[in-house]
Design a protein around this motif. Structure first.
Motif, mmCIF file in Angstrom:
data_model
loop_
_atom_site.group_PDB
_atom_site.id
_atom_site.type_symbol
_atom_site.label_atom_id
_atom_site.label_comp_id
_atom_site.label_asym_id
_atom_site.label_seq_id
_atom_site.Cartn_x
_atom_site.Cartn_y
_atom_site.Cartn_z
ATOM 1 N N LYS A 282 0.817 -1.214 0.000
ATOM 2 C CA LYS A 282 0.000 0.000 0.000
ATOM 3 C C LYS A 282 0.849 1.262 0.000
ATOM 4 O O LYS A 282 0.397 2.321 -0.456
ATOM 5 C CB LYS A 282 -0.941 0.012 1.201
ATOM 6 C CG LYS A 282 -0.242 -0.010 2.550
ATOM 7 C CD LYS A 282 -1.259 -0.124 3.684
ATOM 8 C CE LYS A 282 -0.589 -0.256 5.044
ATOM 9 N NZ LYS A 282 -1.590 -0.453 6.124
ATOM 10 N N PHE A 283 2.088 1.151 0.489
ATOM 11 C CA PHE A 283 2.965 2.322 0.539
ATOM 12 C C PHE A 283 3.475 2.735 -0.839
ATOM 13 O O PHE A 283 4.087 3.793 -0.978
ATOM 14 C CB PHE A 283 4.174 2.039 1.438
ATOM 15 C CG PHE A 283 3.811 1.632 2.841
ATOM 16 C CD1 PHE A 283 3.278 2.561 3.731
ATOM 17 C CD2 PHE A 283 3.980 0.328 3.271
ATOM 18 C CE1 PHE A 283 2.943 2.194 5.026
ATOM 19 C CE2 PHE A 283 3.649 -0.053 4.558
ATOM 20 C CZ PHE A 283 3.121 0.884 5.437
ATOM 21 N N GLU A 284 3.235 1.906 -1.860
ATOM 22 C CA GLU A 284 3.784 2.183 -3.187
ATOM 23 C C GLU A 284 2.928 3.147 -4.000
ATOM 24 O O GLU A 284 3.376 3.622 -5.055
ATOM 25 C CB GLU A 284 3.960 0.872 -3.959
ATOM 26 C CG GLU A 284 4.901 -0.112 -3.291
ATOM 27 C CD GLU A 284 6.250 0.517 -2.978
ATOM 28 O OE1 GLU A 284 6.927 0.972 -3.920
ATOM 29 O OE2 GLU A 284 6.621 0.567 -1.785
ATOM 30 N N SER A 285 1.719 3.446 -3.553
ATOM 31 C CA SER A 285 0.828 4.346 -4.299
ATOM 32 C C SER A 285 1.398 5.753 -4.340
ATOM 33 O O SER A 285 1.715 6.336 -3.307
ATOM 34 C CB SER A 285 -0.559 4.387 -3.650
ATOM 35 O OG SER A 285 -1.227 3.170 -3.833
ATOM 36 N N GLY A 286 1.535 6.291 -5.530
ATOM 37 C CA GLY A 286 2.016 7.654 -5.675
ATOM 38 C C GLY A 286 2.929 7.809 -6.869
ATOM 39 O O GLY A 286 2.972 6.963 -7.763
ATOM 40 N N ILE A 287 3.681 8.894 -6.875
ATOM 41 C CA ILE A 287 4.562 9.212 -7.999
ATOM 42 C C ILE A 287 5.992 8.799 -7.673
ATOM 43 O O ILE A 287 6.555 9.205 -6.660
ATOM 44 C CB ILE A 287 4.513 10.712 -8.327
ATOM 45 C CG1 ILE A 287 3.092 11.111 -8.734
ATOM 46 C CG2 ILE A 287 5.490 11.062 -9.445
ATOM 47 C CD1 ILE A 287 2.897 12.604 -8.877
ATOM 48 N N ASP B 164 11.902 -4.641 1.012
ATOM 49 C CA ASP B 164 11.726 -4.536 2.461
ATOM 50 C C ASP B 164 12.670 -3.506 3.078
ATOM 51 O O ASP B 164 12.430 -3.025 4.180
ATOM 52 C CB ASP B 164 11.934 -5.891 3.133
ATOM 53 C CG ASP B 164 10.680 -6.744 3.101
ATOM 54 O OD1 ASP B 164 9.583 -6.170 2.952
ATOM 55 O OD2 ASP B 164 10.791 -7.985 3.216
ATOM 56 N N LEU B 165 13.747 -3.170 2.374
ATOM 57 C CA LEU B 165 14.634 -2.118 2.849
ATOM 58 C C LEU B 165 13.877 -0.808 3.027
ATOM 59 O O LEU B 165 14.233 0.022 3.872
ATOM 60 C CB LEU B 165 15.790 -1.911 1.854
ATOM 61 C CG LEU B 165 16.825 -3.041 1.774
ATOM 62 C CD1 LEU B 165 17.769 -2.810 0.588
ATOM 63 C CD2 LEU B 165 17.614 -3.127 3.074
ATOM 64 N N LEU B 166 12.810 -0.612 2.249
ATOM 65 C CA LEU B 166 11.968 0.574 2.359
ATOM 66 C C LEU B 166 10.665 0.281 3.091
ATOM 67 O O LEU B 166 10.174 1.120 3.855
ATOM 68 C CB LEU B 166 11.656 1.118 0.960
ATOM 69 C CG LEU B 166 12.855 1.635 0.162
ATOM 70 C CD1 LEU B 166 12.455 1.866 -1.293
ATOM 71 C CD2 LEU B 166 13.392 2.922 0.756
ATOM 72 N N VAL B 167 10.107 -0.906 2.885
ATOM 73 C CA VAL B 167 8.805 -1.237 3.474
ATOM 74 C C VAL B 167 8.881 -1.313 4.993
ATOM 75 O O VAL B 167 7.986 -0.810 5.687
ATOM 76 C CB VAL B 167 8.272 -2.561 2.886
ATOM 77 C CG1 VAL B 167 7.013 -3.015 3.641
ATOM 78 C CG2 VAL B 167 7.951 -2.397 1.405
ATOM 79 N N GLU B 168 9.933 -1.949 5.536
ATOM 80 C CA GLU B 168 10.035 -2.097 6.991
ATOM 81 C C GLU B 168 10.072 -0.739 7.706
ATOM 82 O O GLU B 168 9.349 -0.545 8.689
ATOM 83 C CB GLU B 168 11.256 -2.937 7.352
ATOM 84 C CG GLU B 168 11.132 -4.409 6.979
ATOM 85 C CD GLU B 168 10.041 -5.131 7.761
ATOM 86 O OE1 GLU B 168 9.625 -4.612 8.819
ATOM 87 O OE2 GLU B 168 9.603 -6.198 7.319
ATOM 88 N N LEU C 246 6.572 0.689 7.592
ATOM 89 C CA LEU C 246 5.688 0.020 8.546
ATOM 90 C C LEU C 246 5.942 0.522 9.965
ATOM 91 O O LEU C 246 4.999 0.768 10.726
ATOM 92 C CB LEU C 246 5.898 -1.498 8.489
ATOM 93 C CG LEU C 246 5.241 -2.251 7.336
ATOM 94 C CD1 LEU C 246 5.783 -3.679 7.261
ATOM 95 C CD2 LEU C 246 3.731 -2.267 7.496
ATOM 96 N N ALA C 247 7.216 0.680 10.320
ATOM 97 C CA ALA C 247 7.566 1.183 11.656
ATOM 98 C C ALA C 247 7.033 2.596 11.845
ATOM 99 O O ALA C 247 6.526 2.947 12.924
ATOM 100 C CB ALA C 247 9.087 1.151 11.844
ATOM 101 N N HIS C 248 7.124 3.408 10.810
ATOM 102 C CA HIS C 248 6.614 4.783 10.878
ATOM 103 C C HIS C 248 5.096 4.775 11.048
ATOM 104 O O HIS C 248 4.551 5.553 11.843
ATOM 105 C CB HIS C 248 6.999 5.524 9.602
ATOM 106 C CG HIS C 248 6.504 6.934 9.542
ATOM 107 N ND1 HIS C 248 7.066 7.954 10.280
ATOM 108 C CD2 HIS C 248 5.466 7.505 8.846
ATOM 109 C CE1 HIS C 248 6.416 9.083 10.032
ATOM 110 N NE2 HIS C 248 5.450 8.829 9.171
ATOM 111 N N GLU C 249 4.424 3.887 10.325
ATOM 112 C CA GLU C 249 2.968 3.785 10.445
ATOM 113 C C GLU C 249 2.570 3.375 11.855
ATOM 114 O O GLU C 249 1.634 3.941 12.445
ATOM 115 C CB GLU C 249 2.443 2.768 9.431
ATOM 116 C CG GLU C 249 0.933 2.587 9.466
ATOM 117 C CD GLU C 249 0.454 1.472 8.563
ATOM 118 O OE1 GLU C 249 -0.436 1.708 7.722
ATOM 119 O OE2 GLU C 249 0.960 0.333 8.692
ATOM 120 N N GLN C 250 3.277 2.417 12.436
ATOM 121 C CA GLN C 250 2.980 1.973 13.800
ATOM 122 C C GLN C 250 3.212 3.089 14.808
ATOM 123 O O GLN C 250 2.418 3.271 15.739
ATOM 124 C CB GLN C 250 3.845 0.762 14.149
ATOM 125 C CG GLN C 250 3.449 -0.506 13.437
ATOM 126 C CD GLN C 250 4.348 -1.672 13.814
ATOM 127 O OE1 GLN C 250 5.472 -1.487 14.283
ATOM 128 N NE2 GLN C 250 3.862 -2.879 13.601
#
Length: 357
Positions: free
Chosen positions: A174-179, A335-339, A342-346
């Protein structure tokens, strides 16, 4: 927090008893829903039991701490320190598990990549992103399926649509949506100048048929011959499908399969996902308005991420994270970016919960 864990554990035990009964299997829809809830509660139940054991160990250590036996007291002090560490760790993990989650996180997705500013170079980068997401999906055991693609002469994509199916796909993609902005020397540039191009990415959680009901009378379905780059025909039968949703004007095309039936099935899947997203985002908005909100206009402003090839650098502007591992990211190690995301979202959820407006 402990009340939430206790409630989750009681419900987990209740579901365990119900699922063990044969009559639960008779109603498959109900059984699947119960099993889904059971699996969601399993980590909470596990943490509840682990926390109880740690707290019991801590209470036992405190009782022995002031023993007249010096050796026993020393052992109790060590046990107390270990139990306190366990209680703190398990409590923090449980606190994160109890945070409200997006119900869409469990879903598979449909991803749409479109070349924006930059012409052929943007199309080539869309192909790079498609490869990145395919490799990332494979590394997590997810399945990808190409649904539609508009190729260019040099092997890029003006547009590429594909599905990603697996466990908790939306929660990570879901974090990939955008430009997505790319900075590199185009293969077509003989002068070696760095060019900035952009690709828009949309991530749509898949919709079930029961969630979105589409009246067949609202659809205009056309067939045409599939064509590839340069107008070369992929096949000579009219197997490609174009579906127009008349109330919204939304148009979906699928031409990757030789089977007209399969193309129609895929086009309907994309259509349902787009309509579901629009309904969830803003009930009274049109699909076009919702999609503009998600991916922007395709120019170089409003970007979420920049990929700089000369410096092997990738920057996620939302959390101000910069890594000099662009090759690894494009090689599927997303995952280098996703993790960190996710931590920021939490962290944001925790802050919102502890400091409600």
């Amino acid at each position: 927090m402990i009340e939430g864990l206790q409630a989750a554990y009681r419900r987990y035990e209740e579901l365990s008893a119900q699922l063990s009964q044969l009559e639960a299997v008779a109603d498959q829809a109900r059984w699947r829903q119960m099993m889904k809830e059971y699996k969601e509660l399993e980590p909470l139940s596990r943490h509840y039991l682990a926390l109880r054991r740690a707290e019991e160990a801590l209470a036992e250590a405190r009782e022995l701490l002031y023993s007249h036996d010096a050796e026993l007291a020393a052992m109790a002090a060590q046990q107390k320190a270990e139990a306190e560490e366990a209680v703190a760790r398990i409590s923090e993990e449980a606190r994160l598990l109890l945070l409200p989650h997006d119900p869409r996180d469990e879903r598979s997705v449909i991803m749409e990549l479109r070349a924006g500013t930059g012409g052929e170079e943007a199309a080539l980068f869309a192909a790079d992103l498609y490869r990145m997401y395919s490799l990332y999906a494979a590394s997590r055991g997810w399945q990808t399926e190409l649904m539609n693609a508009g190729e260019t002469e040099l092997g890029g994509f003006r547009e590429v649509v594909f599905s990603v199916e697996g466990e908790k796909v939306f929660s990570r993609l879901k974090f990939e949506s955008g430009i997505h902005r790319v900075q590199r020397v185009p293969v077509t540039d003989s002068q070696g100048k760095i060019q900035t191009s952009a690709v828009t990415v949309a991530v749509l959680p898949e919709a079930d048929e029961v969630e979105i009901t589409i009246d067949p009378r609202d659809l205009k379905i056309d067939t045409f011959r599939s064509s590839g780059a340069g107008g070369q025909h992929i096949n000579k039968t009219e197997s490609a499908i174009r579906i127009t949703h008349l109330p919204t004007g939304l148009v979906v095309e699928c031409q990757d399969e030789r089977s007209q039936y399969k193309n129609k099935d895929r086009a309907m899947k994309i259509l349902r996902s787009r309509l579901l997203q629009a309904a969830e985002q803003a009930r009274n908005d049109s699909i076009a308005a919702d999609r503009r909100r998600q991916v922007g206009s395709g120019d170089r402003s409003g970007r979420i991420r920049t990929y700089n090839f000369p410096q092997n650098r990738v920057t996620d502007h939302r959390i101000e994270l910069t890594l000099y591992r662009l090759d690894a990211v494009l090689g599927g190690d997303l995952d280098l970016l996703v993790e960190p995301l996710l931590a920021h979202e939490q962290a944001e959820k925790l802050q919102s919960r502890e400091n409600p407006a």
